[in-house]
Design a protein around this motif. Structure first.
Motif, PDB file in Angstrom:
ATOM      1  N   GLY A 150     -11.751   3.096  -8.709  1.00 53.48           N
ATOM      2  CA  GLY A 150     -11.508   1.709  -8.354  1.00 53.48           C
ATOM      3  C   GLY A 150     -11.936   0.761  -9.453  1.00 53.48           C
ATOM      4  N   LEU A 179      -8.167  -0.077   5.851  1.00 52.91           N
ATOM      5  CA  LEU A 179      -7.307  -1.064   5.196  1.00 52.91           C
ATOM      6  C   LEU A 179      -6.821  -2.097   6.203  1.00 52.91           C
ATOM      7  CD1 LEU A 179      -5.761  -1.859   2.539  1.00 52.91           C
ATOM      8  CD2 LEU A 179      -3.838  -0.547   3.482  1.00 52.91           C
ATOM      9  N   THR A 227      -2.246  -1.224  -3.617  1.00 48.46           N
ATOM     10  CA  THR A 227      -3.350  -0.385  -3.168  1.00 48.46           C
ATOM     11  C   THR A 227      -2.830   1.001  -2.792  1.00 48.46           C
ATOM     12  OG1 THR A 227      -3.179  -1.058  -0.832  1.00 48.46           O
ATOM     13  CG2 THR A 227      -4.556  -2.416  -2.275  1.00 48.46           C
ATOM     14  N   HIS A 236      -8.823   5.321  -2.490  1.00 51.39           N
ATOM     15  CA  HIS A 236      -9.862   4.339  -2.775  1.00 51.39           C
ATOM     16  C   HIS A 236     -11.261   4.950  -2.764  1.00 51.39           C
ATOM     17  CE1 HIS A 236      -7.288   0.664  -1.325  1.00 51.39           C
ATOM     18  NE2 HIS A 236      -6.727   1.357  -2.300  1.00 51.39           N
ATOM     19  N   ASP A 237     -12.045   4.586  -3.764  1.00 53.08           N
ATOM     20  CA  ASP A 237     -13.463   4.902  -3.729  1.00 53.08           C
ATOM     21  C   ASP A 237     -14.220   3.661  -3.257  1.00 53.08           C
ATOM     22  OD1 ASP A 237     -13.406   3.199  -5.928  1.00 53.08           O
ATOM     23  OD2 ASP A 237     -13.799   4.783  -7.395  1.00 53.08           O
ATOM     24  N   ILE A 275      -6.663   0.269  -8.621  1.00 49.73           N
ATOM     25  CA  ILE A 275      -7.180   1.543  -9.126  1.00 49.73           C
ATOM     26  C   ILE A 275      -6.860   1.691 -10.604  1.00 49.73           C
ATOM     27  CG2 ILE A 275      -7.002   4.064  -8.953  1.00 49.73           C
ATOM     28  CD1 ILE A 275      -6.519   3.773  -6.011  1.00 49.73           C
ATOM     29  N   LEU A 302     -11.581  -4.977  -3.509  1.00 50.26           N
ATOM     30  CA  LEU A 302     -10.445  -5.504  -2.756  1.00 50.26           C
ATOM     31  C   LEU A 302     -10.917  -6.485  -1.692  1.00 50.26           C
ATOM     32  CD1 LEU A 302      -7.423  -5.488  -2.033  1.00 50.26           C
ATOM     33  CD2 LEU A 302      -7.893  -3.520  -0.539  1.00 50.26           C
ATOM     34  N   HIS A 330      -4.519   3.498  -0.119  1.00 53.79           N
ATOM     35  CA  HIS A 330      -5.689   3.646   0.756  1.00 53.79           C
ATOM     36  C   HIS A 330      -6.331   5.030   0.698  1.00 53.79           C
ATOM     37  CE1 HIS A 330      -2.320   4.952   3.351  1.00 53.79           C
ATOM     38  NE2 HIS A 330      -3.206   5.712   3.968  1.00 53.79           N
ATOM     39  N   ALA A 367     -13.414   0.455  -5.155  1.00 54.74           N
ATOM     40  CA  ALA A 367     -12.098  -0.113  -4.852  1.00 54.74           C
ATOM     41  C   ALA A 367     -12.135  -0.907  -3.555  1.00 54.74           C
ATOM     42  CB  ALA A 367     -11.052   0.994  -4.778  1.00 54.74           C
ATOM     43  N   TRP A 368     -12.751  -0.339  -2.529  1.00 55.75           N
ATOM     44  CA  TRP A 368     -12.831  -1.050  -1.251  1.00 55.75           C
ATOM     45  C   TRP A 368     -13.610  -2.353  -1.408  1.00 55.75           C
ATOM     46  CZ3 TRP A 368      -9.527  -0.009   2.273  1.00 55.75           C
ATOM     47  CH2 TRP A 368      -9.118   1.303   2.549  1.00 55.75           C
ATOM     48  N   ASP A 383       0.849  -1.187   0.000  1.00 55.88           N
ATOM     49  CA  ASP A 383       0.000   0.000   0.000  1.00 55.88           C
ATOM     50  C   ASP A 383       0.881   1.232   0.000  1.00 55.88           C
ATOM     51  OD1 ASP A 383      -2.887   1.108   0.521  1.00 55.88           O
ATOM     52  OD2 ASP A 383      -1.559   2.214   1.873  1.00 55.88           O
TER      53      ASP A 383
END
Length: 259
Positions: A183, A41, A211, A216-217, A175, A224, A213, A220-221, A28
């Motif tokens: 994402g 995360l 990643t 992230h939108d 991303i 993942l 963190h 993305a979260w 990350d």
């Protein structure tokens, strides 16, 4: 079961049937402080049992990161350039470790950055350098061991290493930067992951997940989390930290920065 997950699962099944494992790790980037996304995360990766190599920007790192890292042993901090500043000329791709600047200037920044992170993290600091934007002037690479670095981590095609060092590069970025810094969907990640799993099943290189963190939108979260959970439950998938995969026996014992 998602149809897009099927090719990934089939490759994992082939590895299982052959008595092999497919290794995964996660890096990350751009850490600067203890934020809600960083703790999100942590919680997501903890639920999956995935350690994290955390690339910290030295010039921007907040003091609170020190005790946070101490309290979260599944996170291994490493150096992410110096200030994540683009020094490339107009029209050139972003680059901090190079960009036409004098070599001595860049190396001095790396030394100062390493000393700052050593003060924050002590022996927890890994000797891995992660160049901002995953770019570094190849002429700098032979100088890195003298600064205390024992490994390099980037993304994409390997850089020339001039006969030095260990590499652990990321393969899958969650991303889509060129597509609007959004994402990737779970289906998109599956399509990109399956070929890497097939290659790893044959040649055993660990697959690096990248990643960011702070960027992230919601998609993305979500992607993942679903990917890590599906991998976690497959017997052929193995999660470990960068130290394990690099095979650096003293990775967590930070070497001093020197000029």
């Amino acid at each position: 079961m998602s149809a897009t997950w099927t090719p990934v699962e089939e490759e994992l099944n082939r590895a299982r049937d052959a008595g092999r494992t497919v290794r995964f790790w996660l890096r990350d980037d751009d850490a600067i402080g203890v934020t809600e996304p960083l703790e999100r995360l942590r919680d997501l990766c903890a639920a999956a049992g995935m350690p994290v190599l955390l690339a910290v920007i030295p010039a921007l790192a907040e003091v609170a990161l020190g005790p946070w890292i101490e309290a979260n042993p599944s996170f291994t901090p490493c150096q992410h350039g110096y200030s994540h500043t683009n020094h490339a000329g107009a029209g050139a791709r972003a680059c901090e470790l190079g960009g036409g600047r004098p070599q001595a200037t860049v190396l001095d920044e790396l030394v100062r950055g390493r000393r700052r992170l050593q003060a924050l993290f002590g022996r927890r600091l890994a000797d891995i350098l992660v160049p901002p934007w995953n770019r570094i002037d190849p002429a700098l690479i032979p100088c890195l061991p003298a600064l205390g670095f024992g490994a390099l981590s980037t993304f994409g095609p390997p850089l020339p290493m001039a006969g030095w060092g260990r590499r652990l590069d990321c393969d899958l970025d969650i991303i889509n930067w060129r597509g609007g810094r959004v994402g990737r969907s779970f289906d998109d990640l599956c399509g990109k992951l399956a070929p890497f799993v097939g290659l790893s099943r044959e040649t055993s290189p660990p697959i690096g997940i990248l990643t960011h963190h702070l960027a992230h939108d919601a998609r993305a979260w979500a992607a993942l989390g679903e990917m890590l959970e599906r991998l976690r439950t497959h017997p052929a998938a193995d999660f470990a930290d960068a130290a394990t995969y690099l095979g650096l026996t003293a990775l967590r014992q930070s070497r001093p920065a020197t000029a």
